[in-house]
Design an enzyme around this catalytic site. Structure first.
Site, PDB file in Angstrom:
ATOM      1  N   PRO A   1      14.746  38.232   7.184  1.00 61.76           N
ATOM      2  CA  PRO A   1      14.195  37.024   7.819  1.00 61.76           C
ATOM      3  C   PRO A   1      15.293  36.047   8.262  1.00 61.76           C
ATOM      4  O   PRO A   1      15.185  35.425   9.318  1.00 61.76           O
ATOM      5  CB  PRO A   1      13.328  36.409   6.716  1.00 61.76           C
ATOM      6  CG  PRO A   1      12.992  37.538   5.806  1.00 61.76           C
ATOM      7  CD  PRO A   1      14.185  38.451   5.848  1.00 61.76           C
TER       8      PRO A   1
ATOM      9  N   GLU B   1       7.434   0.994  -3.808  1.00 68.05           N
ATOM     10  CA  GLU B   1       7.946   2.367  -3.990  1.00 68.05           C
ATOM     11  C   GLU B   1       8.959   2.758  -2.914  1.00 68.05           C
ATOM     12  O   GLU B   1       9.743   3.682  -3.112  1.00 68.05           O
ATOM     13  CB  GLU B   1       6.787   3.374  -4.040  1.00 68.05           C
ATOM     14  CG  GLU B   1       6.019   3.622  -2.740  1.00 68.05           C
ATOM     15  CD  GLU B   1       4.868   2.639  -2.497  1.00 68.05           C
ATOM     16  OE1 GLU B   1       4.894   1.523  -3.062  1.00 68.05           O
ATOM     17  OE2 GLU B   1       3.951   2.985  -1.724  1.00 68.05           O
TER      18      GLU B   1
ATOM     19  N   HIS C   1       4.554  -2.429  -0.683  1.00 62.93           N
ATOM     20  CA  HIS C   1       4.841  -1.080  -1.201  1.00 62.93           C
ATOM     21  C   HIS C   1       6.237  -1.032  -1.821  1.00 62.93           C
ATOM     22  O   HIS C   1       7.200  -0.631  -1.157  1.00 62.93           O
ATOM     23  CB  HIS C   1       4.729  -0.054  -0.073  1.00 62.93           C
ATOM     24  CG  HIS C   1       3.325   0.168   0.370  1.00 62.93           C
ATOM     25  ND1 HIS C   1       2.500   1.084  -0.231  1.00 62.93           N
ATOM     26  CD2 HIS C   1       2.593  -0.452   1.320  1.00 62.93           C
ATOM     27  CE1 HIS C   1       1.311   1.039   0.349  1.00 62.93           C
ATOM     28  NE2 HIS C   1       1.336   0.111   1.295  1.00 62.93           N
TER      29      HIS C   1
ATOM     30  N   CYS D   1      -0.961  -2.322  -3.048  1.00 66.45           N
ATOM     31  CA  CYS D   1      -1.699  -2.483  -1.791  1.00 66.45           C
ATOM     32  C   CYS D   1      -3.205  -2.397  -2.031  1.00 66.45           C
ATOM     33  O   CYS D   1      -3.787  -3.325  -2.570  1.00 66.45           O
ATOM     34  CB  CYS D   1      -1.184  -1.495  -0.756  1.00 66.45           C
ATOM     35  SG  CYS D   1      -1.460  -2.093   0.915  1.00 66.45           S
TER      36      CYS D   1
HETATM   37  N1  GLN Z   1      -6.701  -0.255   3.414  1.00 72.98           N
HETATM   38  C1  GLN Z   1      -6.079  -1.442   2.946  1.00 72.98           C
HETATM   39  C2  GLN Z   1      -5.621  -2.351   4.063  1.00 72.98           C
HETATM   40  O1  GLN Z   1      -5.529  -1.946   5.185  1.00 72.98           O
HETATM   41  C3  GLN Z   1      -4.909  -1.103   2.047  1.00 72.98           C
HETATM   42  C4  GLN Z   1      -3.788  -0.443   2.780  1.00 72.98           C
HETATM   43  C5  GLN Z   1      -2.820   0.236   1.864  1.00 72.98           C
HETATM   44  O2  GLN Z   1      -3.104   0.445   0.699  1.00 72.98           O
HETATM   45  N2  GLN Z   1      -1.681   0.643   2.400  1.00 72.98           N
HETATM   46  O3  GLN Z   1      -5.353  -3.504   3.821  1.00 72.98           O
END
Ligand code: GLN
Length: 547
Positions: free
Chosen positions: A191, A510, A508, A382
């Site tokens: 391969p 993370e 976020h 979030c």
């Molecule tokens: N759905 C939610 C919003 O638009 C949270 C978005 C998310 O968790 N990234 O605010």
């Protein structure tokens, strides 16, 4: 003069091309070079922002608000380079630019074609990916597998790019697979030969082959690959499956001599040897730690590890910082609804990540209630913050039926509402509140203790927010609104000071965690989970060990 490395993949997808690219970026940085990183994705979506996480895994958000491929997360975790909108191009984005120019009349009546117009646009995207004049080496990973129809214009463009630059300025690395056939007990090179054959048909001769293997590659096999693929034997490198952590990859590649090979080909002489001392020390910690705690992640896309990639990585970084292994119990939010919060019994912490859509939301809310009432450390990100606000409104503040307008447009108590500037938005792609924004932290709060500062910048991806009409109601309760965006007066963080550890963030975190610089909230969360685990509870079933 910036040198360029192009990384292609052969045989199959999911070989860890993103990880290998990130590791190459890192080992060059550790030789004192400045690198930039870029990914070219052959699919037609303009960006992955509108794709289901089941299709594509997580959407990684950059500081400047680009919604990008999750491989960019590896790049930022392994290197110091900070990525931007020019760090990820797709076929859709390239064609959009060409079509815009055509409509504008920029092609002066000529027929617009794949060669040269699309390939020229790809080459200018590659140059735009070099994020500064002082970049020594720009790495560009080409998504997909050699032989895919949609990848052809990208490969043609990099072939031209190599033709137009001195040979010592361009390097082609091809990542390939040596499958092991259990029945006959042998590894196969065919391969690899075929995928390199495909590349050579296009006019690209790889300079270095990195062979993914399960078993050691013998000298005889390397010889065969070298002969058939026209690559010198010392440039046929083995990349064996890692034992316990993806962070072993750069160390293994240096052990195989890859850093020297690249430096030699690109005439990169810094006089500095690749220094991985702190990284090796970190790996030793991961390998030898004896402590552990178990954390539940309750989400909608739980079946797919890649859907919460950066979350799991950030947890593992926090584990390294706390010298403990994190056992992750992945729980589908819908299962909490059907099977109850018994599924959470025995965990030392609960993390509810971001998400979209209604499915599973009541399960997340029940899980948060359980963590709040049982003094189990909680971290909401979030949508996780939004669910925590809804749960508190319903069950503590007595606001019956409180909800988010995202899922319940007629709720009596819209504690989460649509952000003002989102009300006019119809298009789905690239229109959320995206990228880094400032957050002011109230003194004396958990957030301020964790961050050790009163001002941070964090990345966002959302349309909905805490409804400021309810601010007073919440402020009169035990919930503290500990973070706020000063420009728009948006609630960015909430916490419960009477709880051992209860925090929700609208952003976020993370995306800003790395193995040697864990994110402070993740670090604090794992510390609290460890503390909880010391209080007893050893039901570690159904957990997945993370390094
Ligand atoms: N759905 C939610 C919003 O638009 C949270 C978005 C998310 O968790 N990234 O605010």
């Amino acid at each position: 003069m910036t040198k360029h490395i192009f990384i292609t993949g052969g045989v199959v997808s999911s070989l860890g091309k993103g990880l290998t690219s990130a590791a190459i970026g890192m080992i060059l940085e550790r030789r004192g070079l400045k690198v930039s990183m870029q990914k070219l994705d052959p699919y037609i979506n303009v960006d992955p922002g509108t794709m289901s996480p089941f299709q594509h895994g997580e959407v990684y958000v950059t500081n400047d608000g680009a919604e990008t491929d999750l491989d960019l997360g590896h790049y930022e975790r392994f290197t110091h380079t900070r990525l931007t909108k020019t760090s990820n191009f797709t076929t859709g984005k390239i064609y959009q630019a060409v079509i815009d120019k055509e409509r504008h009349g920029d092609y002066l009546g000529r027929t617009v074609q794949v060669i040269p117009h699309i390939t020229d646009e790809i080459k200018s995207a590659i140059r735009a990916g070099v994020t500064g004049p002082d970049v020594d080496v720009a790495l560009t990973e080409i998504g997909g597998t050699v032989g895919d129809i949609e990848g052809l214009p990208f490969l043609e463009a990099v072939r031209q790019f190599a033709l137009e630059n001195p040979p010592e300025d361009v390097l082609f690395v091809h990542l390939t697979l040596l499958p092991y056939l259990r029945a006959s007990g042998e590894m196969k090179t065919k391969p690899t030969q075929q995928s390199v054959g495909k590349l050579r048909e296009i006019g690209i001769q790889p300079d270095i082959l990195i062979c993914r293997t399960e078993k050691p590659m013998t000298q005889e096999m390397a010889q065969k690959i070298s002969l058939f693929c026209n690559v010198r034997i010392e440039r046929v490198i083995e990349e064996r499956d890692v034992d316990f952590s993806i962070y072993e990859v750069p160390v293994n590649l240096v052990a195989a001599g890859l850093d020297e090979l690249i430096a030699e080909h690109l005439h990169l002489t810094t006089g500095i040897e690749t220094d991985l001392a702190d990284w090796r020390e970190m790996l030793a910690h991961i390998r030898h730690t004896t402590r552990s705690c178990e954390v539940a992640v309750v989400g909608k896309y739980i079946e797919l590890h890649d859907a919460y990639k950066s979350i799991y990585e950030a947890l593992s970084h926090a584990g390294i910082a706390n010298d403990c292994k994190i056992l992750v119990r992945k729980i589908s939010a819908e299962d909490i609804l059907s099977e109850g919060t018994e599924l959470l019994e025995g965990v030392d912490g609960l993390l509810v990540p971001g998400g979209f859509g209604e499915r599973g939301i009541e399960g997340k809310i029940s899980a948060i209630r359980w963590a709040r009432e049982h003094d189990v450390p909680f971290f909401g990100i979030c949508l996780g913050l939004q669910c925590a606000v809804i749960e508190y409104a319903r069950n503590v503040l007595g606001l019956a039926g409180a909800h988010t307008l995202e899922h319940s447009p007629h709720t009596e108590h819209p504690v989460i509402n649509l952000m003002e500037d989102q009300k006019q938005v119809d298009d789905k792609g690239g229109t959320m509140r995206l990228g880094a924004y400032r957050c002011e932290i109230a003194p004396g709060t958990l957030a301020s203790r964790l961050y050790g500062t009163d001002h941070v910048s964090e990345r966002h991806r959302h349309r909905f927010e805490f409804n400021n009409d309810y601010r007073e109601t919440f402020q009169g309760s035990n919930m503290v609104l500990s973070g706020r965006n000063p420009e728009r007066d948006l609630v960015e963080m909430i916490e419960l000071p009477e709880h051992p550890f209860f925090i929700g963030v609208q952003f976020h975190p993370e995306f800003q965690s790395a193995p040697l610089s864990p994110h402070p909230i993740f670090k604090g969360f794992v510390e609290a989970a460890l503390e909880h685990s010391r209080g007893g509870n050893t039901n570690k079933v159904a957990a997945e060990t993370m390094a």
